[in-house]
Design a protein around this motif. Structure first.
Motif, PDB file in Angstrom:
ATOM      1  N   GLY A  21      41.311  47.844  31.943  1.00 46.32           N
ATOM      2  CA  GLY A  21      40.684  48.782  32.885  1.00 46.32           C
ATOM      3  C   GLY A  21      39.624  48.116  33.732  1.00 46.32           C
ATOM      4  N   ASN A  22      38.785  47.287  33.129  1.00 46.13           N
ATOM      5  CA  ASN A  22      37.692  46.643  33.856  1.00 46.13           C
ATOM      6  C   ASN A  22      38.214  45.682  34.920  1.00 46.13           C
ATOM      7  OD1 ASN A  22      35.019  46.336  34.393  1.00 46.13           O
ATOM      8  ND2 ASN A  22      34.574  44.995  32.679  1.00 46.13           N
ATOM      9  N   ASN A  23      39.225  44.892  34.582  1.00 41.91           N
ATOM     10  CA  ASN A  23      39.758  43.940  35.542  1.00 41.91           C
ATOM     11  C   ASN A  23      40.496  44.622  36.680  1.00 41.91           C
ATOM     12  OD1 ASN A  23      39.432  40.914  34.718  1.00 41.91           O
ATOM     13  ND2 ASN A  23      39.779  42.001  32.805  1.00 41.91           N
ATOM     14  N   LEU A  24      41.261  45.672  36.379  1.00 41.45           N
ATOM     15  CA  LEU A  24      41.942  46.418  37.440  1.00 41.45           C
ATOM     16  C   LEU A  24      40.940  47.011  38.424  1.00 41.45           C
ATOM     17  CD1 LEU A  24      44.775  48.282  35.483  1.00 41.45           C
ATOM     18  CD2 LEU A  24      45.046  46.417  37.125  1.00 41.45           C
ATOM     19  N   VAL A  25      39.876  47.590  37.882  1.00 36.78           N
ATOM     20  CA  VAL A  25      38.851  48.196  38.731  1.00 36.78           C
ATOM     21  C   VAL A  25      38.129  47.148  39.553  1.00 36.78           C
ATOM     22  CG1 VAL A  25      36.624  49.375  38.656  1.00 36.78           C
ATOM     23  CG2 VAL A  25      38.509  50.214  37.260  1.00 36.78           C
ATOM     24  N   ASN A  26      37.778  46.015  38.967  1.00 35.91           N
ATOM     25  CA  ASN A  26      37.054  44.968  39.694  1.00 35.91           C
ATOM     26  C   ASN A  26      37.907  44.327  40.780  1.00 35.91           C
ATOM     27  OD1 ASN A  26      34.727  45.358  38.212  1.00 35.91           O
ATOM     28  ND2 ASN A  26      35.157  43.744  36.735  1.00 35.91           N
ATOM     29  N   ILE A  27      39.190  44.125  40.470  1.00 31.73           N
ATOM     30  CA  ILE A  27      40.076  43.548  41.485  1.00 31.73           C
ATOM     31  C   ILE A  27      40.232  44.499  42.661  1.00 31.73           C
ATOM     32  CG2 ILE A  27      42.469  42.868  41.947  1.00 31.73           C
ATOM     33  CD1 ILE A  27      42.545  41.784  39.051  1.00 31.73           C
ATOM     34  N   SER A  35      37.109  44.484  44.681  1.00 35.78           N
ATOM     35  CA  SER A  35      37.028  43.272  45.492  1.00 35.78           C
ATOM     36  C   SER A  35      37.864  43.401  46.755  1.00 35.78           C
ATOM     37  CB  SER A  35      37.493  42.073  44.657  1.00 35.78           C
ATOM     38  OG  SER A  35      37.488  40.891  45.432  1.00 35.78           O
ATOM     39  N   ALA A  36      39.057  43.998  46.611  1.00 36.64           N
ATOM     40  CA  ALA A  36      39.926  44.182  47.778  1.00 36.64           C
ATOM     41  C   ALA A  36      39.291  45.125  48.797  1.00 36.64           C
ATOM     42  CB  ALA A  36      41.282  44.723  47.320  1.00 36.64           C
ATOM     43  N   MET A  42      33.654  36.519  59.134  1.00 38.49           N
ATOM     44  CA  MET A  42      32.526  36.212  58.259  1.00 38.49           C
ATOM     45  C   MET A  42      32.330  37.270  57.171  1.00 38.49           C
ATOM     46  SD  MET A  42      31.062  33.357  58.883  1.00 38.49           S
ATOM     47  CE  MET A  42      29.485  33.629  58.090  1.00 38.49           C
ATOM     48  N   GLY A  43      32.953  38.404  57.372  1.00 33.45           N
ATOM     49  CA  GLY A  43      32.795  39.505  56.428  1.00 33.45           C
ATOM     50  C   GLY A  43      33.345  39.195  55.045  1.00 33.45           C
ATOM     51  N   VAL A  44      34.361  38.296  54.968  1.00 34.64           N
ATOM     52  CA  VAL A  44      34.923  37.956  53.661  1.00 34.64           C
ATOM     53  C   VAL A  44      33.866  37.299  52.770  1.00 34.64           C
ATOM     54  CG1 VAL A  44      36.667  36.604  52.447  1.00 34.64           C
ATOM     55  CG2 VAL A  44      37.232  37.699  54.629  1.00 34.64           C
ATOM     56  N   ALA A  45      33.158  36.327  53.360  1.00 32.32           N
ATOM     57  CA  ALA A  45      32.119  35.643  52.588  1.00 32.32           C
ATOM     58  C   ALA A  45      30.965  36.574  52.269  1.00 32.32           C
ATOM     59  CB  ALA A  45      31.611  34.432  53.373  1.00 32.32           C
ATOM     60  N   ILE A  46      30.590  37.399  53.265  1.00 34.46           N
ATOM     61  CA  ILE A  46      29.486  38.346  53.034  1.00 34.46           C
ATOM     62  C   ILE A  46      29.853  39.350  51.943  1.00 34.46           C
ATOM     63  CG2 ILE A  46      28.102  40.178  54.077  1.00 34.46           C
ATOM     64  CD1 ILE A  46      28.319  38.637  56.734  1.00 34.46           C
ATOM     65  N   ALA A  47      31.075  39.863  52.005  1.00 33.68           N
ATOM     66  CA  ALA A  47      31.520  40.851  51.018  1.00 33.68           C
ATOM     67  C   ALA A  47      31.576  40.235  49.620  1.00 33.68           C
ATOM     68  CB  ALA A  47      32.894  41.394  51.410  1.00 33.68           C
TER      69      ALA A  47
END
Length: 425
Positions: A69-75, A78-79, A92-97
């Protein structure tokens, strides 16, 4: 994702971070629980404790569920953060995010919930167990599949989940638990529990009355001498022997002898021997916990300790073992440790040579060796390898001692100097 508004994506991201924090906190809370307190509450019928105990019965599945559950939510978070970053800041938003999400996840989805769960594991675990129990049913096929792969790797490493630690405590761990109980268990009760745990490390020789101090009567003595010894006996039982104490013929109850004395016609050596009980022998080296059970099983209260050649080494009673657990009884005839130690005005201690080393260590918090002689006299003689004269100062195992009196090939009194007492106190 292009059709979803930025506001909705922000809302989804916050929701995912909350769910991530839930999984992180649940994992820490479950693992931080006191298993023995949990088991006690479960036995008392606490519903939350029962749920948690059931989940913890297979920790591999519980951890697998939480991490899935934790990894699914974090991935997914991140997306979504990447999409938001590109919408707001372009490439630049990829690095900022990435940087912003890492900081937010670390603070709000990891450190904060895990700290709270570590501080309040019961509250967190009992509440989260409701959701985890439901998720375990819904995601069981996936959890089973992931655990199957994981357990396969563990088998390749020579490990098996079903052979993991079952939570049983060793005697040393139990001793630590008792010491850490603090005010939950009264100090005297703690001492008794620790003494019970120590019984297996103490043998009957450590507590026995030495051979030379056993109250015994030679039945081959003249009758008047026997009567006089019986009349002045301060013990409840007396060993009867012929010429040599190794030739024991019985254990006489003094009150039985008094009963025979009331009837002068029955008071004779023959009737005295007939009234004596059979002697109970104990092999040297027997641990106290084993001997306590043997006393109970054989309905005995006193025994003579013999070596491998059958020679008498000493005597031990049931009361001696009980005193090792609960402390000395006021009815004890033998001198107590307090009577064998006399504090001096200069801060030193005057100690009888017959004082037991284990008792000295326990009472004074000393560290004298206990793997050799059992008395202070024996320890000093072993150190010197000779019988010394009085008024000799020596150092034994780091303790400064002065031999005050020697009599009958034994050291009668020793003074421990005050500088050493300060060092060890």
């Amino acid at each position: 994702m292009d059709d979803i508004s930025t506001g909705l994506l922000f809302s989804l991201l916050i929701l995912l971070l909350v769910i991530s924090g839930y999984f992180s906190g649940s994992e820490t809370g479950m693992m931080a629980l006191n298993r023995y307190k949990l088991r006690h509450l479960a036995n008392q019928g606490h519903r939350g404790a029962k749920r948690v105990e059931k989940l913890l019965s297979r920790p591999d599945r519980l951890i697998g569920l939480i991490l899935i559950g934790n990894n699914l939510v974090n991935i997914l978070a991140s997306a979504i953060a990447t999409i938001l970053g590109m919408r707001l800041y372009g490439d630049m938003g990829v690095a900022i995010a990435t940087g912003a999400l890492t900081l937010v996840v670390l603070v709000f989805a990891e450190v904060t919930p895990k700290t709270l769960a570590a501080l309040y594991p019961e509250r967190v675990s009992y509440a989260s167990s409701v959701v985890l129990q439901l998720l375990m049913k819904l995601l069981y096929p996936l959890v089973w599949f992931v655990n199957g792969i994981t357990n396969g790797f563990l088998i390749l490493l020579g490990l098996r989940v079903d052979n993991a630690n079952n939570g049983k405590l060793s005697s040393e761990e139990l001793r630590t638990v008792v010491n850490e109980a603090g005010g939950l268990i009264p100090r005297r009760h703690q001492d008794m529990l620790l003494s019970i745990l120590d019984l297996e490390n103490v043998t009957v020789e450590d507590l026995m009355v030495p051979r030379s101090e056993i109250a015994a009567i030679n039945v081959n003595d003249d009758w008047k001498s026997i009567v006089r010894q019986l009349s002045h006996s301060a013990h409840g039982r007396i060993v009867l022997f012929r010429d040599n104490i190794d030739e024991v013929v019985g254990m006489l109850r003094v009150r039985e002898a008094y009963r025979l004395m009331m009837d002068k016609n029955d008071f004779s050596k023959e009737n005295l021997l007939r009234a004596a009980d059979e002697v109970y022998f104990i092999p040297e080296g027997t641990p106290l916990n084993i001997q306590l059970l043997k006393f109970q099983r054989n309905k005995e209260r006193i025994g003579l300790i013999v070596d491998e050649y059958g020679d008498i080494q000493g005597l031990i009673t049931l009361e001696d073992i009980l005193e090792e657990i609960v402390g000395e009884f006021t009815t004890s005839i033998s001198p107590t440790l307090a009577e064998e130690i006399t504090p001096q005005p200069d801060g030193s201690l005057m100690i009888e040579g017959s004082a037991n080393i284990r008792d000295l260590n326990k009472s004074l918090n000393w560290g004298l060796p206990t793997d050799g002689p059992r008395t202070l006299n024996g320890l000093i003689l072993e150190h010197l390898e000779d019988i010394p004269d009085s008024q000799i100062s020596i150092e034994v195992s780091g303790y400064q001692m002065e031999i005050i009196e020697v009599s009958g090939n034994m050291i009668k009194q020793v003074r421990v100097l005050p500088n050493q007492l300060k060092k060890t106190g």
